[in-house]
Design a protein around this motif. Structure first.
Motif, PDB file in Angstrom:
ATOM      1  N   TYR A  11      14.640 -39.893  65.017  1.00 47.25           N
ATOM      2  CA  TYR A  11      13.366 -40.530  63.742  1.00 47.25           C
ATOM      3  C   TYR A  11      12.452 -39.238  63.945  1.00 47.25           C
ATOM      4  O   TYR A  11      11.998 -38.595  65.185  1.00 47.25           O
ATOM      5  CB  TYR A  11      12.682 -41.339  64.245  1.00 47.25           C
ATOM      6  N   CYS A  49      12.121 -48.757  66.102  1.00 46.14           N
ATOM      7  CA  CYS A  49      13.250 -48.616  65.228  1.00 46.14           C
ATOM      8  C   CYS A  49      13.686 -49.867  65.543  1.00 46.14           C
ATOM      9  O   CYS A  49      15.161 -50.199  65.041  1.00 46.14           O
ATOM     10  CB  CYS A  49      13.894 -47.149  65.359  1.00 46.14           C
ATOM     11  N   ASP A  52      13.212 -52.728  63.722  1.00 48.26           N
ATOM     12  CA  ASP A  52      13.624 -52.227  62.151  1.00 48.26           C
ATOM     13  C   ASP A  52      12.483 -52.425  61.331  1.00 48.26           C
ATOM     14  O   ASP A  52      12.176 -52.548  60.506  1.00 48.26           O
ATOM     15  CB  ASP A  52      13.950 -53.964  61.588  1.00 48.26           C
ATOM     16  N   LYS A  55      12.618 -46.934  59.651  1.00 46.04           N
ATOM     17  CA  LYS A  55      14.330 -46.848  60.379  1.00 46.04           C
ATOM     18  C   LYS A  55      14.916 -45.249  60.285  1.00 46.04           C
ATOM     19  O   LYS A  55      13.688 -44.412  60.337  1.00 46.04           O
ATOM     20  CB  LYS A  55      14.614 -46.747  58.338  1.00 46.04           C
TER      21      LYS A  55
END
Length: 224
Positions: A11, A49, A52, A55
């Motif tokens: 990410y 993450c 949720d 993403k």
């Protein structure tokens, strides 16, 4: 049994290097995991993450059970104008699909959790009139009512006196052992937190620096 599976997760925020750089880990049922690391190491990003709320750009996260979440405490939370009972009960709302009304099961769950956390006798008190430690216990109770299986806590003792922090850790340990509640806790208070958890995951620059039992851990992720 794994409740949370993280597989090669990446990410990044716009214009910045990877906040998570290929993170992989499993959280098993009944574990008490402490996630540590310096500011910017990726701890909060990983939790978001898993929940949720963000993403992953790459990789996969599999969650096999609803997660109760306690974010870092804010001033708005501290001034919430409701009773302890109302705040704890609100955690059951995620279980509702067709109705907004609390059921007998919801109330029974909330009562049991409040008893476990020594809140039942004061359940009619206003949340904003409580001490910081009491408020945190109420918010943890609320998170448990959303799941009864696994909770994620982001800096649950931040801003609390050391003696109150110890009470929070001891309470979480008791719930982990007595109720088999799986606990994933982000903490900067490493020296104290590792006295209560069963496993440490240290992140550094978005990567897993250490993942193992407390007995094998020292600050920096090195083994003894």
């Amino acid at each position: 049994m794994s409740l949370i599976q993280v597989r090669g997760v990446h990410y990044n925020y716009p214009g910045k290097k990877d906040a998570l750089d290929g993170v992989s880990l499993d959280v098993g049922e009944g574990e008490f995991v402490c996630v540590v690391g310096e500011n910017g190491s990726g701890k909060s990003t990983l939790m978001k993450c898993i929940l949720d709320l963000q993403k992953p750009k790459k990789g996969e996260i599999i969650v096999s059970h609803r997660i109760g979440y306690l974010p870092q405490k804010t001033e708005i939370q501290s001034n919430f104008p409701a009773s302890i009972e109302e705040v704890v009960l609100s955690g059951t709302i995620v279980n509702h699909i067709k109705s907004i009304w609390y059921t007998k099961r919801d109330r029974a769950m909330a009562n049991r959790v409040m008893k476990d956390l020594d809140l039942y006798e004061i359940r009619k008190k206003c949340f904003r009139d409580l001490s910081g430690g009491q408020q945190q216990r109420v918010l943890i109770a609320r998170a448990i009512c959303a799941t009864e299986k696994v909770i994620i806590l982001d800096e649950p003792t931040n801003g609390l006196d050391p003696s109150i922090s110890i009470q929070i850790y001891e309470m979480l340990k008791r719930l982990n052992e007595k109720r088999k509640l799986t606990v994933v806790m982000v903490s900067h208070d490493i020296s104290r937190a590792v006295q209560y958890c069963t496993r440490v995951v240290e992140l550094k620059d978005g990567k897993v620096e250490f993942d193992g039992q407390v007995k094998d851990y020292r600050v920096g992720g090195a083994k003894k």
